[in-house]
Design an enzyme around this catalytic site. Structure first.
Site, PDB file in Angstrom:
ATOM      1  N   HIS A  31       0.754  -0.905  -0.466  1.00  9.95           N
ATOM      2  CA  HIS A  31      -0.171  -0.216   0.027  1.00  9.95           C
ATOM      3  C   HIS A  31       0.796   1.053   0.063  1.00  9.95           C
ATOM      4  O   HIS A  31       1.434   1.599   0.483  1.00  9.95           O
ATOM      5  CB  HIS A  31      -1.078  -0.086   1.318  1.00  9.95           C
ATOM      6  N   ASP A  33       1.335   5.122  -0.240  1.00 10.58           N
ATOM      7  CA  ASP A  33       0.376   6.381  -0.159  1.00 10.58           C
ATOM      8  C   ASP A  33       0.536   7.268  -1.202  1.00 10.58           C
ATOM      9  O   ASP A  33       2.181   7.768  -1.114  1.00 10.58           O
ATOM     10  CB  ASP A  33       0.495   7.007   1.282  1.00 10.58           C
ATOM     11  N   ASP A 145      -7.168   1.441   2.731  1.00 12.07           N
ATOM     12  CA  ASP A 145      -7.350   2.185   3.931  1.00 12.07           C
ATOM     13  C   ASP A 145      -7.893   3.940   4.353  1.00 12.07           C
ATOM     14  O   ASP A 145      -8.048   4.305   5.348  1.00 12.07           O
ATOM     15  CB  ASP A 145      -5.620   2.737   3.668  1.00 12.07           C
ATOM     16  N   HIS A 390      -6.191   9.899   0.154  1.00  6.80           N
ATOM     17  CA  HIS A 390      -7.157   9.930   1.501  1.00  6.80           C
ATOM     18  C   HIS A 390      -6.092  10.340   2.552  1.00  6.80           C
ATOM     19  O   HIS A 390      -6.543  10.235   3.436  1.00  6.80           O
ATOM     20  CB  HIS A 390      -7.622   8.328   2.117  1.00  6.80           C
TER      21      HIS A 390
END
Length: 786
Positions: A31, A33, A145, A390
């Site tokens: 993951h 970001d 997430d 996010h």
């Protein structure tokens, strides 16, 4: 021959036995970001590129390894720098099913703060890139997430043709109930169209299981199997999804896979004893197995907002009560990010509007030959897409990333404004050699407005339907304008403070031209102002300031103890009385005037018809509702309880200048409102790591004992506009907090347009006090009156 046949049948039996065992699907992922502690570029150069490089090498080493990738933004940067051999390897691994692209968006977008338009843009950008480079289309969304999940996701991804969606951050008590009900997998149904999509909620976080320290391979396998068998009890099929990865994981993918390979091989070599098999899977492989299991999954609707984080919690439900929860002090509502970093949220919305303008004006570049449009459009799309991440639009990023987002927004806005201005000027001025200045800054342009020039305002409708809407343009200090349409006919407009408002009608995707000429400024006298002992009521004819009363329509002027009434012929100054035209009788210090209705005795005046009584320095005005004694003023009738109305909506304010109610024909009666501003000190939630520098931007956790109510009992209030287009009330609450409440004249006679049901509430905060520990929240409650 018989022995050979026996062996073949025995082998088939063994295969059926193994395939009937529950299957654990390890889904390797990283993951990444698109900005958080570091900027997007810093993350790519220091971490993400190594994940992508080493992941390809690891997948090539063993055919049973798998990997899924979500963030197309990072992959696009890697692809632009990759060699032809690396690109071919990606293509081969995708075709073999070892590498799968999931989600397909430019980023993993937030679900609470994003708009539909911005979400669709970032999805389009990612899906278009994957289609053009690899000819692939993701089937499954991986949303593990974002801080809570919106029902819009069910509508969006079902419309886009996705098979499934994976969620994670649902309220913990909901997740616990799902485990108990075996409803972690369900059909998520949209209330908008009735569409539904198969949905899987991760039973735990998306990180790899943590093994106890100092245990051997056999103990690791047994521990892993124990966890997986517990997980199997939460699902309706014999398949369980176990994430293998974490944030920015697999930077040394060969080593990471090698460690897990040992556990996978150990379990599968003794699968009968362990009672399950384990394999690396893509999301497609897991979903194909689950959806072909012949199970009817439950249906449900609704949002999973706000997210409530509970840790540790076990099997006890949590309710978001900070500090008093059975789950400990981390049982908190994650709702702080709804408003964190509001300036950047606003800037992102402005940039989205600029992007929409670029998209609709792009067609003009085809015949005007301006190549900068495409370059500015790509920059605008990429920037808008990154901002939907996010940790971007939510305001939860750290300083480095936050600053980087601002730089990106600034560059995109500058490029977009420049190109759109050039294109509009080309349309307007290409046929005539005129001198013009291009700018989206109305203040700078209108500052140069004189009687010898004119300002051109191009209003673009970005919508796919005709638009009838109010437009506001900011004016320089002391400048007023007259608004004209394309035929140089005057357009109705209204100046309110430093803004001019007028109505624009534009066809779908079209542009309308308006002009602004310099005009003389008319005094904008408020219809009522009550502030610090000074009262003005222009329409009603009353002005009270610094101890002096002037009542124009009634003809009374009272200043520093002197009374004048010009129309009726009465003048009272320093205890002396003069009466010019009328009958006057004076006896022993007493005055009686029958026709005018005045009685004056020993320094006191009573004026019956006009409703005025003044005795011993105190003024009482009955009919008008004014009582003034020893320098104090009190309204006894209806003047303090005032209202503004645009004909469709009425807003009511009480004697202490607070908004207390509203009504409209469509609202079916009157409704009460409580208006309150609160300043609070943020209590930092006890998370496992430091997520911010001072306040916890994820959660809303006020320290209630330090709460300060900022709404004064009698806030200075001014009605700054009273039609014909705009009605506005401004309240000044303190030196750094004020708000304006506006109504607009409805644009349809039957009150069916948007302005018939629209109240604009603009709160301005700043500059703030130096106390960095303070946060602000605005509480606005609306409840019906019975």
């Amino acid at each position: 021959m018989a022995l050979a046949l026996l062996a073949l049948c025995l082998g088939a039996t063994l295969i059926r036995s193994a395939s009937s065992l529950p299957v654990v699907h390890l889904v390797p992922h990283s993951h990444c970001d698109a900005g958080y502690r570091k900027s997007f570029d810093d993350y790519y150069h220091s971490e993400v590129q190594y994940t992508l490089d080493s992941m390809l090498v690891a997948l090539e080493q063993r055919q049973d390894r798998r990997f899924v990738w979500e963030e197309v933004s990072y992959f696009s940067v890697w692809w632009a720098q990759a060699s032809q051999e690396e690109r071919q390897l990606v293509t081969t691994l995708v075709e073999k099913g070892q590498l799968e692209f999931i989600g397909g968006g430019w980023v993993m977008h937030d679900e609470a703060d994003t708009s539909v338009y911005a979400t669709l843009n970032q999805m389009t950008l990612g899906l278009q890139f994957l289609n053009e480079t690899l000819n692939v289309r993701p089937r499954h969304e991986w949303h593990i997430d974002p801080f809570g999940h919106s029902i819009f996701m069910a509508e969006l991804y079902s419309l886009l043709g996705y098979t499934s969606i994976i969620l994670n951050r649902v309220p913990d008590s909901v997740k616990q109930q799902m485990k108990a009900d075996k409803s972690l997998e369900f059909m998520w149904q949209s209330p908008f169209s009735g569409r539904e999509i198969f949905t899987h909620v991760l039973d735990m976080h998306y990180s790899t299981l943590n093994f106890p320290p100092a245990i051997n391979l056999e103990e690791k396998a047994a521990f892993f199997v124990g966890i997986c068998r517990e997980k199997l009890g939460w699902y309706m099929t014999d398949h369980v999804l176990v994430p293998f990865g974490n944030d920015f994981a697999f930077q040394n993918a060969t080593e990471d896979f090698a460690s897990m390979d040992e556990i996978v091989d150990a379990i599968n070599s003794n699968s009968t004893a362990y009672g399950l098999t384990i394999r690396y899977s893509t999301l497609s492989e897991y979903m194909d197995a689950v959806l072909s299991a012949g199970v009817t999954f439950p249906s449900r609707g609704g949002d999973f907002l706000p997210y409530i984080a509970c840790s540790p919690c076990g099997s006890v439900p949590c309710d978001g009560t900070y500090g008093n929860s059975p789950c400990g002090t981390t049982d908190t509502f994650w709702s702080g990010f709804y408003t964190s970093k509001p300036a950047q949220k606003l800037l992102s919305a402005v940039q989205d509007a600029s992007l929409r303008a670029l998209e609709t004006i792009r067609a003009l570049s085809l015949f005007l030959g301006n190549g900068n449009v495409e370059e500015a459009l790509v920059l605008a799309k990429n920037t808008s897409a990154i901002m939907q991440h996010h940790d971007a639009i939510t305001g939860t990023s750290f300083t480095e990333s936050y600053n980087d987002y601002n730089v990106r927004l600034g560059k995109a806005l500058t490029a977009g404004d420049s190109v759109t201005s050039i294109m509009k000027a080309a349309i307007l001025c290409s046929a005539s050699p005129v001198t013009y200045t291009l700018s989206s800054d109305s203040v700078s342009v209108l500052s140069g407005l004189t009687e010898a020039n004119i300002a051109v305002v191009v209003v673009q409708n970005p919508l796919p339907h005709d638009m009838l809407s109010y437009v506001s343009v900011q004016l320089p200090q002391g400048v007023c304008v007259q608004v004209l349409d394309a035929k140089m006919a005057t357009v109705g407009s209204q100046v309110v403070g430093s803004m001019v408002y007028f109505v624009v009608q534009a066809s779908a995707g079209g542009m309308e031209v308006y002009y602004m000429k310099k005009a003389s400024c008319e005094e904008q006298k408020p219809i009522r102002e009550w502030a610090n002992g000074g009262l003005q009521r222009a329409n009603g004819g009353l002005e009270w300031a610094n101890g002096g009363l002037e009542w124009t329509n009634g003809g009374i002027e009272w200043t520093n103890g002197g009374l004048q009434r010009a129309n009726g012929g009465l003048e009272w100054t320093n205890g002396e009385l003069e009466w010019a035209d009328g009958e006057l009788e004076w006896a022993d210090g007493g005055l009686e005037w029958a026709h005018g209705g005045i009685e004056w005795t020993n320094g006191g005046i009573e004026w019956a018809n006009g409703g005025l009584e003044w005795a011993n320095g105190g003024l009482e005005w009955t009919n008008g509702g004014l009582e003034w004694t020893n320098g104090g003023i009190e309204w006894t009738n209806e003047l303090p309880q005032f209202s503004i109305s645009n004909g469709a909506i009425e807003l009511n304010f009480n004697a202490t200048n607070h908004l207390v109610g509203w009504s409209s024909p469509a609202s079916n009666g009157s409704h009460s409102v409580e208006q309150e501003y609160i300043q609070y000190v943020e209590r930092k939630a006890d998370l496992d790591f430091n997520v911010c520098d001072s306040t916890n931007v994820y959660t809303y956790v006020p320290q209630l004992e330090d709460t300060l109510v900022l709404t004064p009992n009698n806030p200075p209030t001014t009605i700054t506009a009273n039609g014909p287009l705009v009605w506005e009330v401004t309240q000044t609450l303190n030196s750094y907090l004020n708000n304006s409440i506006r109504l607009f004249k409805p644009l349809s006679s039957d009150f069916t347009d948007q302005y018939s049901n629209f109240v604009e509430w603009q709160t301005n905060i700043g500059p703030l006090p130096s106390d960095n520990a303070s946060s602000f929240t605005f509480i606005f409650q609306n409840r019906p009156v019975h």
